[in-house]
Design an enzyme around this catalytic site. Structure first.
Site, short mmCIF file in Angstrom:
data_model
loop_
_atom_site.label_atom_id
_atom_site.label_comp_id
_atom_site.label_asym_id
_atom_site.label_seq_id
_atom_site.Cartn_x
_atom_site.Cartn_y
_atom_site.Cartn_z
N CYS A 113 -25.36 21.88 6.60
CA CYS A 113 -25.05 20.45 6.46
C CYS A 113 -25.79 19.66 7.54
CB CYS A 113 -23.53 20.28 6.56
SG CYS A 113 -22.99 18.68 7.14
N CYS A 158 -23.82 18.00 10.17
CA CYS A 158 -23.23 18.95 11.15
C CYS A 158 -24.29 19.31 12.19
CB CYS A 158 -22.75 20.22 10.47
SG CYS A 158 -21.50 19.93 9.22
#
Ligand SMILES: Cc1cc2nc3c(=O)[nH]c(=O)nc-3n(C[C@H](O)[C@H](O)[C@H](O)COP(=O)(O)OP(=O)(O)OC[C@H]3O[C@@H](n4cnc5c(N)ncnc54)[C@H](O)[C@@H]3O)c2cc1C
Length: 614
Positions: free
Chosen positions: A39, A42
């Site tokens: 991600c 992230c």
């Protein structure tokens, strides 16, 4: 392969094996970030989380900062159990929490270091007397009555008093900063304690006062009346030192996550091709992990899932096990009576428990064109872009494929399904938000399948330029306007301020994401009959330079798992076939040798026998 977080970081890296035993029944509270290493958001946020962990590393004995990577196969189940659907999700666990505790989500939009640090203080203060973290000192303010008698008293240690406004966090932060130090006790008092304020002569808040062991008290000189300056000053007082064994280190609490950072061997690939292994791996992750974090689907979620399955069943190129699975899923979803779908039933079907033969797209993930140069880069989001590009191209190639489905009424059915899927299910929250903004701004201008292909290409390029040079940018595959001149020279032009020749881009995209450019090399499941072509047919294309750190491949097409040839649809690999031929030749030779051996022998025997008879 390095992960987003390493043992060098002052935080605890949890795994499926260590999560429950660490955060429940613990003597300290826990702040845990569930992230996914694919991600992008992230990846960006990891630097903030590391700064936070460094900032509060001395608080670890009472509240530990930790992470768990939900993208790792062995962590999928535990993330599902803890209800993680979006990344990053931050949860906290009280000290001494029961085993049934699944954590309390941190809901604040602001996740910057100072905000999260203050939330950590609030978490600690929200404990009751019964579950108070074992080593956590008192964080409540002291009254004038408590503190005034201490003035002028001799003592063994220093006493530091932070006098502050009620909404200030400085006092509590300094108390926690000095948790691991002996020789000084930190206490806080509020500005409303008039007798104390007057006795100390405090004029501004927050202020630090120091009661010396020799019974004097002073207001020490610090450069700024802030947490960092107060804490640093106190740590350098004579006789104040870190407690034995008090060096804050993640190592004490750390339990290495099994398999973390284990690197797979590199699969050579050709960036001019699209690999079914990536598509299958993406669908594997989507069905078995991303959607499986939902216990059930109903209402809008269920209809988005149905539309997605129908879209893939109708447009995924070339038949094969993916299409068989999607068709089986689609038929089954249409036959469903209830309004709520228990997701376990989908998993049962996907895992072939419902005896839908030969329709499971393999098991596990095997990235090829979507491999990253290290763990956590590329992978799933790369495969999702690829899948939707393919679907837009297939929709243009087969405009009637979506007839009699909900999509037939929409001008851009693939993009509409993608938009709803990304908004509702895609784990990367920030990505979903950005994509939704773009779709809301421009999707209604898409009127036909060709515009659909180009809209997605343009949108993808916008994301590429936004992410270029960020932490999620794989240095081996830098994000740049795509396709580059090496892939499509005619796509580029500089005329009337335009950079792209859109007609040529469209032609290129139709070819690149067309069925004939799909490579089954490293495929997880056998390709469908329509995907199989004579082995030599694509050899020339495959001989373009391989991407990634490896020499050229030049391997043949229609390759099955492990690069073998799929013969007669029976799944024999090229190695199997070579062995068969070799054995066949060997047995022929042995038979011939035996034949000649006996023939010569019998001749000799007859010759020897004949004079005797005479
Ligand atoms: C819908 C969506 C939105 C996202 N939004 C964000 C975000 O906001 N923030 C974030 O950090 N990450 C976001 N991501 C993830 C990010 O875009 C990348 O997918 C991820 O960083 C992996 O990058 P990659 O190098 O594999 O290339 P990707 O961008 O994933 O591209 C995969 C492959 O597609 C091809 N390709 C590249 N550009 C184009 C193009 N313009 N047209 C057609 N094909 C192309 C190339 O062969 C490339 O290797 C998003 C992903 C998706 C699916």
């Amino acid at each position: 392969a390095a992960s987003l977080y390493t043992d060098e970081d002052p935080l605890v890296i949890l795994s499926s094996g260590s999560l429950r035993s660490s955060v429940t029944n613990s003597s300290s509270a826990w702040l845990l970030q569930f992230f996914s290493s694919w991600c992008g958001h992230c990846i960006q946020y990891s630097s903030t989380w590391k700064v936070l962990a460094e900032d509060v590393k001395d608080w670890q004995a009472v509240i530990a900062v930790s992470v768990l990577d939900c993208a790792q196969e062995e962590n999928h189940e535990i993330c599902r159990e803890f209800g993680i659907q979006l990344f990053p999700t931050i949860k906290f666990f009280h000290a001494h929490s029961p085993e049934t505790d699944r954590g309390t989500p941190f809901r604040g939009a602001n996740r910057q270091v100072q905000t999260v640090r203050q939330v950590m203080v609030d978490i600690l203060q929200n404990h009751t007397k019964l579950d108070w973290p074992d080593r956590c000192p008192r964080l409540e303010p002291y009254s004038s009555e408590d503190l005034l008698p201490r003035l002028g008293q001799r003592s063994e240690d220093y006493t530091a008093i932070v006098v502050e406004e009620p909404d200030s966090y400085v006092g509590r932060e300094v108390i926690l900063d000095l948790l691991m130090f002996s020789g000084v006790q930190v206490k806080r008092a509020l500005s409303s304690e008039r007798p104390l304020v007057e006795a100390l002569g405090v004029t501004s808040f927050p202020s630090l006062y120091l009661l010396h062991p020799n019974s004097t008290h002073t207001e020490p000189r610090v450069e700024k009346k802030q947490r960092f300056f107060f804490s640093s000053f106190l740590k350098t007082l004579p006789g104040v030192q870190r407690k034995a064994g008090g060096r804050s280190s993640a190592a004490g609490l750390q339990e290495a996550a099994p398999g973390r950072g284990a690197s797979e061997s590199w699969r050579r690939f050709d960036s001019a091709k699209v690999y079914t292994a990536d598509l299958e791996s993406g669908l594997h992750y989507l069905l078995r992990v991303e959607l499986a974090s939902h216990d059930y689907l109903e209402g809008e979620e269920l209809s988005i899932f149905k539309d997605f399955v129908t879209l893939v069943a109708k447009l995924y190129p070339g038949g094969g096990s993916v299409v068989r699975l999607m068709e089986a899923l689609s038929d089954w979803l249409l036959s469903l009576q209830g309004r709520r779908l228990v997701y376990q039933n989908v998993l049962d079907l996907v895992d072939n428990k419902m005896r839908v033969r030969q329709c499971v797209p393999g098991g596990g993930v095997r990235w090829v064109g979507c491999q990253g140069s290290r763990a956590g880069l590329r992978g799933y989001p790369c495969s999702l872009w690829t899948l939707f590009h393919i679907l837009t191209v297939q929709h243009a190639a087969k405009p009637t494929a979506l007839e009699n489905t909900g999509g037939s009424r929409e001008a851009a059915p693939v993009l509409q399904v993608m938009r709803r899927y990304i908004r509702t299910f895609f784990g990367c929250q920030e990505c979903g938000r950005h994509f939704e903004q773009a779709a809301a701004a421009g999707l209604d201008q898409v009127q036909n399948p060709d515009q659909q292909i180009l809209w997605l290409w343009e949108q993808h390029n916008r994301v590429n330029s936004r992410l270029s040079g960020t932490l999620s940018d794989d240095p081996l595959f830098p994000k740049a306007p795509w396709p580059g001149p090496a892939l499509c020279a005619t796509c580029h032009e500089e005329k009337n301020g335009a950079r792209w020749n859109r007609d040529n881009v469209l032609v290129f995209l139709r070819r690149h994401y067309g069925a004939s450019n799909l490579s089954h090399r490293h495929a997880i499941s056998p390709p469908g009959p329509a995907q199989l072509r004579p082995a030599g047919q694509e050899q020339n294309q495959e001989q373009q330079p391989d991407s990634g750190p490896g020499p050229q491949s030049g391997q043949q097409e229609a390759a099955g798992p492990g690069g073998g040839l799929w013969v007669l649809g029976l799944g024999f690999s090229a190695t199997d076939m070579s062995l068969c031929v070799l054995l066949y030749v060997c047995s022929c030779l042995v038979l011939m040798l035996l034949f000649f051996f006996f023939k010569v022998k019998s001749k000799r025997w007859r010759r020897r026998k004949s004079p005797l008879q005479v």
